[in-house]
Every structure is written in C-alpha cells, then in structure tokens.
Design an enzyme around this catalytic site. Structure first.
Site: not given
Ligand code: NCD
Ligand code: ZN
Length: 339
Positions: A12, A14, A16, A40, A95, A134, A168, A240, A244, A256
């Site tokens: 899992h 990210h 980006r 996402n 997802k 999720h 998660h 996860d 950011h 988050a």
C-alpha cells in the site's frame, strides 16, 4: 548483528506524481522489491491509458532500481466486464474509496448499495481482480473503521470469491473480521504498529503522525501487533507511506498521511526483534504473505539491515519523515539487486 530480508514488498504505497514522484520514488525503490501503487492522483487513475502512462512515469522515476510498481485502478461502479478484461493485465488490484473520506477520494463510492456495486464486483470476482478498500464510514472519527466492518462483512458474504483487502487496518474489530471470512485480508502499516492516538494528539499535536485512518487505542494496537508479529497469513505489510510537502502538514488544515518509506524496514526490524518475533515471521509479513495473497513473484532483492543507529534525516526533498531527527536502532547496510 545483521538481518537479511528478501524482496520486501510494500502493498500500500502512495508514490504521487510529477516532482513529488521524482523526489520520493527512490525512497521505496531502493529497499523494496515492489509496491502496490495507490491510484488517488488528481484526477484518479481510472483508464487503461492512465495506468500505463502512470506506470511509465514511475519506472522513469525509479531509474535503475529493481522495483515493480504493482498498479491499481480507482474503483468506479461504472466499470463493466469488457473494460475490466481490457485492463486485467495492467493491474494487480482495484482500490475502492468511500467518497471524500481521505486525500483525493472525492470521486469514490457513496452509499454502499450492494446492488449498484454488483456488476463491477461480480466481474472482478470472475476475472480474479482483488478489491482493496479504504474502510471508513463518515461517522465519528474514532469509530469510522469499526463502523465499516459491517460493510466489509456484507461485501465478503455477497462476493465470496472476491479477494477483499481491508487496507491499513487500525482496530481490533477489523482484526477479528479476518478470521470470520475466508476472502478478507488486510494490510497493516508500520505507524499503526508503533503509535496510538496519544502519540498524535495526547501532548503537543504531531502533524506528521496525522493520517487516515487515525491511530486508535492501545488495545487496538495490541491486536494489530499480535497478527503482524505472528505473520498471520492473511495480513501483509503495506506502509501507506503518504508524502505531503512540509508546508501542507505544518499548517492549519494539516493533510493526512505519514511518510514512512525511508524508515519502514528499519523500524519493523527493531519492532520484531524487541518483541521476540523471528526473522522468518518478519520475512513472511513483508513478503511471503503478500506473494501468496496476490499470487505475485517479486523481483529478487536482498536487503541487509544491521543493528547500528541511524539518525533519521529531518527532510527528504521537502517531506518530513516519521521519526525525523530521531535515532532508530537499525540501518540499511547494503542492498543487492538479484539473488
Ligand atoms: C493517504 C494520502 O495522503 O494519499 N493519506 C492517509 O492519511 N493515509 C490516503 C489514504 O490512504 O487514506
Ligand atoms: Zn493510503
């Protein structure tokens, strides 16, 4: 003392896009053999062209590292069997996000009407495409995941052949659901094994530990630890890791997500050792279980960790990692691509 992990997987992740992707991809690609890439983006990854193009951007960003991006598509109930057949070979999973529940999930599902979801989920089930979820309602923040367990159970019994991965997980209730339904699986992050809500908001507020789902109670963390340290065959590691920019975290309206990619394996090594869990269990948690659940063959990679203090950098290209500026007890000594 050293410890060798073979082909660790982060199920899992990210990564980006654009500059952020270019800056942080290395942090995962160096020590992991592959990762399940979350869709996402803005807009979310929802067509074959977008998957292929995003995968190529990832491969470009990781350069020479040995790393497989296992791609996912952003769930929409408009996907029909013909479309799913056409993307089957490009994706590892789909997802599903409840609408608006977390970063860039506005186009997700609302209402969870099984009949509305049925055609897509049945087609996924027939094609053997796992569904990653999720799992949070829009209820009170501490209860969101526990409330969602009823939806997991509804989905698991309505589509018994569909592999459903509870992403998660953070609660005892989700851990208990694992053993009730054959087709329910879960990922667990490193931060949810390490912290409770107390670490986030019990003292001075820690924005870099703020994520969705929010860390829960000590008894929830204990339940997660029990299954992770035992490498329960239905759980696997998924960081996860969700970077950011520093300004988006250290602001009023904190985004988050916890950025753990560069420290995840070191912290897991320490955690397993501290709790007397064997290297075999750690190996199963970070690779073997995912391999079986997803039926994947990770690229060979050997990660040597040693018990030597590592001072976590304050920043990785403008992103503050978990444990920034602190010392952790394990370091990455060497990484061998290949056997
Ligand atoms: C993730 C993100 O930033 O993309 N944030 C998070 O807090 N975990 C999204 C997600 O997985 O919920
Ligand atoms: Zn995520």
């Amino acid at each position: 003392m050293s410890l060798i992990l073979h082909s660790p997987l982060d199920m899992h992740l990210h990564l980006r896009d654009e500059k952020m992707l270019e800056n942080i991809a290395q942090a995962s690609a160096h020590t992991f053999s592959g990762g399940l890439i979350m869709p996402n983006l803005v807009p979310p990854v929802s067509s074959k062209e977008e998957i292929v193009a995003y995968k190529n951007r990832i491969l470009k960003a990781i350069g020479k590292e040995t790393f497989t991006p296992y791609m996912t598509l952003f769930f929409k109930s408009t996907y029909d069997k013909t479309f799913l057949e056409s993307v089957r070979d490009e994706i590892t999973a789909i997802k599903l996000y409840p609408a608006g529940i977390t970063t860039n999930s506005e186009g997700g599902v609302s209402g969870f009407d099984i009949e509305e979801l049925r055609p897509t989920l049945e087609a996924m089930s027939e094609l053997g495409i796992p569904l990653c979820v999720h799992g949070e309602t829009n209820g009170f923040v501490m209860d969101r995941e526990a409330e969602f367990v009823a939806i997991y159970e509804k989905l698991a019994s309505a589509f018994p052949k569909l592999k459903i991965i509870m992403e998660h997980i953070t609660t005892k209730k989700s851990v208990e659901a694992l053993d009730k339904f054959e087709n329910l699986y879960a990922t667990i992050t490193v931060h949810h094994l390490m912290i409770t809500l107390d670490d986030v908001a019990g003292g001075m507020l820690k924005p870099h530990l703020f994520c969705k789902p929010i860390a829960k109670r000590p008894e929830d963390r204990e339940a997660l630890l029990r299954v992770a340290l035992n490498a329960h065959p239905k759980v696997m590691f998924g960081s996860d890791s969700a970077p950011h920019p520093q300004h988006a975290k250290e602001s009023c309206g904190c985004a988050a997500g916890v950025f753990t990619a560069p420290i995840a394996l070191q912290v897991l090594a320490e955690l397993f050792e501290k709790n007397g869990a064997s290297q075999e269990k750690l190996q199963a948690f970070v690779c073997g279980n995912a391999q079986k659940i997803y039926n994947i063959t990770p690229l060979p990679k050997k990660v040597v960790l040693e018990k030597k203090p590592f001072k976590v950098p304050q920043l990785y290209s403008g992103v503050v990692p978990m444990y920034a500026g602190e010392e952790i007890t394990y370091s990455i000594k060497e990484v061998y691509n290949g056997r």
